[in-house]
Design an enzyme around this catalytic site. Structure first.
Site, PDB file in Angstrom:
ATOM      1  N   ASP A   8      -4.564   0.498   4.155  1.00  0.00           N
ATOM      2  CA  ASP A   8      -3.159   0.571   4.565  1.00  0.00           C
ATOM      3  C   ASP A   8      -2.850  -0.478   5.636  1.00  0.00           C
ATOM      4  O   ASP A   8      -3.503  -0.541   6.676  1.00  0.00           O
ATOM      5  CB  ASP A   8      -2.870   1.983   5.084  1.00  0.00           C
ATOM      6  N   ARG A   9      -1.817  -1.290   5.364  1.00  0.00           N
ATOM      7  CA  ARG A   9      -1.481  -2.408   6.244  1.00  0.00           C
ATOM      8  C   ARG A   9      -0.889  -1.947   7.566  1.00  0.00           C
ATOM      9  O   ARG A   9      -1.213  -2.477   8.636  1.00  0.00           O
ATOM     10  CB  ARG A   9      -0.534  -3.383   5.528  1.00  0.00           C
ATOM     11  N   THR A  10       0.003  -0.948   7.509  1.00  0.00           N
ATOM     12  CA  THR A  10       0.626  -0.477   8.747  1.00  0.00           C
ATOM     13  C   THR A  10      -0.405   0.215   9.639  1.00  0.00           C
ATOM     14  O   THR A  10      -0.445  -0.012  10.852  1.00  0.00           O
ATOM     15  CB  THR A  10       1.811   0.462   8.423  1.00  0.00           C
TER      16      THR A  10
ATOM     17  N   THR B  23       8.430  -1.136   6.834  1.00  0.00           N
ATOM     18  CA  THR B  23       7.419  -0.262   7.432  1.00  0.00           C
ATOM     19  C   THR B  23       7.364  -0.506   8.942  1.00  0.00           C
ATOM     20  O   THR B  23       7.801  -1.552   9.440  1.00  0.00           O
ATOM     21  CB  THR B  23       6.010  -0.554   6.879  1.00  0.00           C
TER      22      THR B  23
ATOM     23  N   LYS C 238       5.269   6.241  -2.673  1.00  0.00           N
ATOM     24  CA  LYS C 238       3.845   6.031  -2.948  1.00  0.00           C
ATOM     25  C   LYS C 238       3.230   7.253  -3.643  1.00  0.00           C
ATOM     26  O   LYS C 238       2.234   7.145  -4.343  1.00  0.00           O
ATOM     27  CB  LYS C 238       3.084   5.688  -1.667  1.00  0.00           C
TER      28      LYS C 238
ATOM     29  N   CYS D   1       4.340  -6.956  -1.426  1.00  0.00           N
ATOM     30  CA  CYS D   1       4.149  -6.033  -0.295  1.00  0.00           C
ATOM     31  C   CYS D   1       4.524  -6.820   0.941  1.00  0.00           C
ATOM     32  O   CYS D   1       3.882  -7.830   1.260  1.00  0.00           O
ATOM     33  CB  CYS D   1       2.697  -5.569  -0.203  1.00  0.00           C
ATOM     34  N   ASN D   2       5.578  -6.377   1.618  1.00  0.00           N
ATOM     35  CA  ASN D   2       6.029  -7.114   2.804  1.00  0.00           C
ATOM     36  C   ASN D   2       5.003  -7.066   3.931  1.00  0.00           C
ATOM     37  O   ASN D   2       4.707  -8.077   4.557  1.00  0.00           O
ATOM     38  CB  ASN D   2       7.359  -6.549   3.294  1.00  0.00           C
ATOM     39  N   THR D   3       4.451  -5.866   4.190  1.00  0.00           N
ATOM     40  CA  THR D   3       3.573  -5.709   5.347  1.00  0.00           C
ATOM     41  C   THR D   3       2.333  -6.581   5.238  1.00  0.00           C
ATOM     42  O   THR D   3       1.838  -7.113   6.240  1.00  0.00           O
ATOM     43  CB  THR D   3       3.180  -4.225   5.530  1.00  0.00           C
ATOM     44  N   ALA D   4       1.843  -6.783   3.991  1.00  0.00           N
ATOM     45  CA  ALA D   4       0.671  -7.641   3.795  1.00  0.00           C
ATOM     46  C   ALA D   4       0.925  -9.068   4.281  1.00  0.00           C
ATOM     47  O   ALA D   4      -0.026  -9.805   4.579  1.00  0.00           O
ATOM     48  CB  ALA D   4       0.272  -7.648   2.319  1.00  0.00           C
TER      49      ALA D   4
ATOM     50  N   CYS E 279      10.558  -3.537   2.401  1.00  0.00           N
ATOM     51  CA  CYS E 279       9.283  -2.911   2.035  1.00  0.00           C
ATOM     52  C   CYS E 279       9.462  -2.654   0.558  1.00  0.00           C
ATOM     53  O   CYS E 279      10.503  -2.112   0.142  1.00  0.00           O
ATOM     54  CB  CYS E 279       9.057  -1.604   2.791  1.00  0.00           C
TER      55      CYS E 279
END
Lengths: 238, 238
Positions: free
Chosen positions: A49-51, A129, A169, A84-87, A199
């Site tokens: 999980d990126r966050t 996120t 998810k 995936c934005n957070t990535a 996101c």
């Protein structure tokens, strides 16, 4: 026929990757199979999980991201997109590790504001996120372009945005609509001329209910448009 | 976390592959990204047309299919699914060329009849490409299970089924509904207890309009169920 292959580093989440493939196909002008863009999608939902990695000391996703890029390279991809934005908080490290261009999702989303006629100076709301917001991925680019930037308050993140993302998810897209739509409406109510769904789970939830009555930027669709523009430029450059 | 990777040899057509990924995700019991099945999808719409190869002396798709299988093997896939019924006309050659199991789409569709409670002896209608019908892919399995088999007449193939499939490949899913639904209704009218949508474009067209008032087997969904059963068996077998 000679089109180059797009690589998709996906699975974050898997439904967003599937939707990216659908949009990529539907937005491509085509009369038959052979007009579409060859694509290699690695949907690897095992990426940590990126966050959690950014905010809570969770496992670093970079090794898994780099393994994924290697698979796409070896399979013949000639450019990479990551739905995936957070990535994209690890964008520089990923781009430094491959000779393939990685089309940045935030660039794609920001370009979509212009496509929708939303000019510099107009305030933009960003739903994303907690990790993406903490890294300032959108705020930096939008500020550089002269857009004041509105983000949810901490309580709104906790009660609306983060639960909405988690519901998508867990495949509960209809349940995700009310909290995500409410968060978007609040940003619009505070003056946002448009709201970026920053996101890739968020547009899936927002699509499960009535359309919002103000402009939104769907980061999945924006990335698909960027990929199609890349494929077209590659064709013309030959 | 330790789940094995599914390989998807797709792009035939690309919208069917995207829909396969969506169904695979939505049918998997999951609470978070990490519960989903890791998947490598090669969506290669450049594979020569399967029906043209079988019926009109068109280019042989087998070399492209085998190249695709090699990419999936090298990327780490441990089983292969192919969301294209007509490509299963080359099943034996493909299976002979890889140590990975290829989950057969016709087996998956036939298993779905039982899941829906449609017993042996009941007549089944089959909508498919002219290539799939000419090869008898469905007729052979259904007959072996004691199902009388109904297929469209030649004029219905020419006027309804083949144009409907082509419309989906050209991204015109709404326009594909009327001819495909009409073809299904006619098979039901002639006595089919259920109609197998035995070309992965057909469920996309059928989904674009009102649900049909009789049982249908969606070969995309059936294949997704087979893939999930494979992943679960692999997990339990460890």
């Amino acid at each position: 026929m000679g089109m180059r292959m797009l690589g998709v580093l996906g699975g974050m989440g898997p439904l967003a990757s599937a939707e990216f493939m659908r949009r990529l196909t539907l937005l491509t002008p085509a009369e038959r199979d052979q007009d579409h863009i060859p694509t290699l999608l690695l949907s690897d939902p095992r990426v940590p999980d990126r966050t959690a990695a950014r905010l809570a000391g969770g496992e670093d996703p970079l090794p898994a991201l780099l393994r994924g890029i290697r698979i796409l390279e070896q399979g013949g991809a000639e450019a990479i997109v990551i739905p995936c934005n957070t990535a994209h908080g690890w964008y520089e490290e990923m781009q430094a590790a491959t000779r393939l261009p990685i089309l940045h999702i935030v660039d794609a989303a920001v370009r979509d504001l212009a496509r929708q006629g939303i000019g510099a100076g107009q305030p933009i709301g960003v739903l994303a996120t907690a990790g993406t917001l903490a890294m300032g991925l959108y705020q930096q680019r939008l500020s550089a372009l002269g857009h004041p930037c509105l983000v949810p308050e901490e309580a709104e993140m906790r009660e609306l945005v983060s639960p909405g993302i988690a519901l998508v998810k867990a495949n509960r897209v209809e349940d995700a609509y009310p909290p995500l739509a409410e968060a978007a409406r609040r940003l619009h109510g505070r003056g946002a001329a448009a709201v970026v769904l920053g996101c890739t789970e968020i547009p899936l939830g927002i699509a499960a209910g009535p359309a919002l009555p103000f402009p939104v930027v769907d980061s999945i669709e924006a990335l698909a448009r960027a990929a199609i523009a890349w494929a077209r430029a590659e064709e013309e450059g030959r």
